[in-house]
Design a protein around this motif. Structure first.
Motif, PDB file in Angstrom:
ATOM      1  N   UNK A  82      69.059  77.615  37.047  1.00 45.07           N
ATOM      2  CA  UNK A  82      68.838  76.735  38.208  1.00 45.07           C
ATOM      3  C   UNK A  82      70.136  75.950  38.380  1.00 45.07           C
ATOM      4  N   UNK A  83      70.918  76.362  39.352  1.00 45.17           N
ATOM      5  CA  UNK A  83      72.218  75.739  39.606  1.00 45.17           C
ATOM      6  C   UNK A  83      72.068  74.709  40.717  1.00 45.17           C
ATOM      7  N   UNK A  84      71.548  73.538  40.357  1.00 47.29           N
ATOM      8  CA  UNK A  84      71.351  72.413  41.285  1.00 47.29           C
ATOM      9  C   UNK A  84      70.355  72.766  42.397  1.00 47.29           C
ATOM     10  N   UNK A  85      69.423  73.661  42.117  1.00 47.86           N
ATOM     11  CA  UNK A  85      68.468  74.131  43.127  1.00 47.86           C
ATOM     12  C   UNK A  85      67.239  73.243  43.241  1.00 47.86           C
ATOM     13  N   UNK A  86      66.925  72.514  42.174  1.00 44.90           N
ATOM     14  CA  UNK A  86      65.753  71.639  42.187  1.00 44.90           C
ATOM     15  C   UNK A  86      66.138  70.161  42.190  1.00 44.90           C
ATOM     16  N   UNK A  87      67.248  69.837  41.534  1.00 46.23           N
ATOM     17  CA  UNK A  87      67.818  68.492  41.550  1.00 46.23           C
ATOM     18  C   UNK A  87      69.316  68.640  41.765  1.00 46.23           C
ATOM     19  N   UNK A  88      69.907  67.859  42.668  1.00 47.28           N
ATOM     20  CA  UNK A  88      71.302  68.092  43.066  1.00 47.28           C
ATOM     21  C   UNK A  88      72.336  67.915  41.974  1.00 47.28           C
ATOM     22  N   UNK A  89      72.031  67.194  40.906  1.00 51.66           N
ATOM     23  CA  UNK A  89      73.015  66.940  39.847  1.00 51.66           C
ATOM     24  C   UNK A  89      72.603  67.544  38.509  1.00 51.66           C
ATOM     25  N   UNK A  90      71.672  68.495  38.541  1.00 52.59           N
ATOM     26  CA  UNK A  90      71.140  69.057  37.295  1.00 52.59           C
ATOM     27  C   UNK A  90      71.259  70.576  37.289  1.00 52.59           C
TER      28      UNK A  90
END
Length: 251
Positions: A188-196
């Motif tokens: 998950x490359x920043x797909x659910x949270x922009x900085x995670x």
């Protein structure tokens, strides 16, 4: 029906279910007297419980007893507890190795449910909570599970954008799932949270079916694109060891 009335009805239905739990069989009259409700009210409350097989009613005597649905709920609950217990050692070992937050999730289409979390106390805490849900298409844990589901699991899946990086096109998601199956882990490359960023791998049971996923999550400043390639095999290794403990057949 107003929300307050619905809540009261639910509490009464649960009270009925709880009272039946302690008896081999109760007549409608006995049950109504035991819970302090009229027989017509008990009939109304028990109807959906019987329909869901949480209660059964003897056709000959009319007596109520617990239904097969309660056994299924109990088995599902125990299975979740067993999974947490089996995965605990590997989850803690993985956190110690990578010094990032480790999550354990199960599948509840179209979501994943977080059932355990091991945090590195020295890092920024992740916003996830045990019991919370996440979308399967926008999380590494979700995609790790989805990659081994039948094609029907994708049908009708709402690919809502969570961030600007979320995969929202079915063909692109299918290509991503194929890639996940090939390399053994999901990102998950920043797909659910922009900085995670998050790296996850599937967990298989004794029937060789994917039942859960384990992941490592952290801020993009710590989990860089280069580090993702290092974490992938580590997470996949932890998932594989958990799978073996669950009885996955060796190939």
């Amino acid at each position: 029906m107003p929300e307050r009335n619905q809540s009261a009805s639910l509490r009464r239905a649960l009270a009925v279910l709880d009272h039946v739990r302690g008896h081999a069989g109760l007549s409608l009259t006995q049950l109504a007297e035991a819970v302090g409700l009229s027989k017509s009210t008990v009939l109304r409350l028990t109807a959906p419980l019987v329909e869901a097989r949480l209660l059964e009613r003897d056709r000959r005597t009319g007596a109520y007893r617990l239904g097969h649905g309660t056994l299924q709920l109990g088995q599902a609950y125990l299975a979740t507890l067993d999974l947490r217990a089996v995965a605990a050692e590997e989850s803690h070992r993985l956190m110690s190795e990578v010094r990032e937050t480790v999550h354990l999730v199960v599948y509840d289409h179209p979501h994943v449910v977080y059932i355990d979390k091991v945090e590195n106390e020295t890092n920024v805490r992740m916003a996830s909570r045990i019991g919370s849900r996440g979308p399967v298409h926008a999380t590494a844990v979700g995609k790790a599970i989805l990659a081994w589901q039948p094609e029907e699991a994708l049908a009708g899946l709402a690919l809502e954008p969570i961030t600007k990086h979320t995969i929202t096109h079915p063909d692109r998601l299918r290509a991503e799932l194929t890639h996940i199956r090939r390399r053994g882990y999901a990102v998950d490359d920043r797909e659910n949270e922009p900085e995670v960023r998050c790296v996850a791998a599937p967990i298989f049971n004794h029937n060789d079916a994917v039942v859960a996923a384990v992941s490592v999550s952290g801020l993009t400043s710590r989990i860089t694109a280069a580090r993702v390639r290092e974490l992938g095999p580590l997470v996949a290794g932890a998932a594989s060891r958990i799978s073996r403990k669950l009885g996955r057949p060796t190939t």
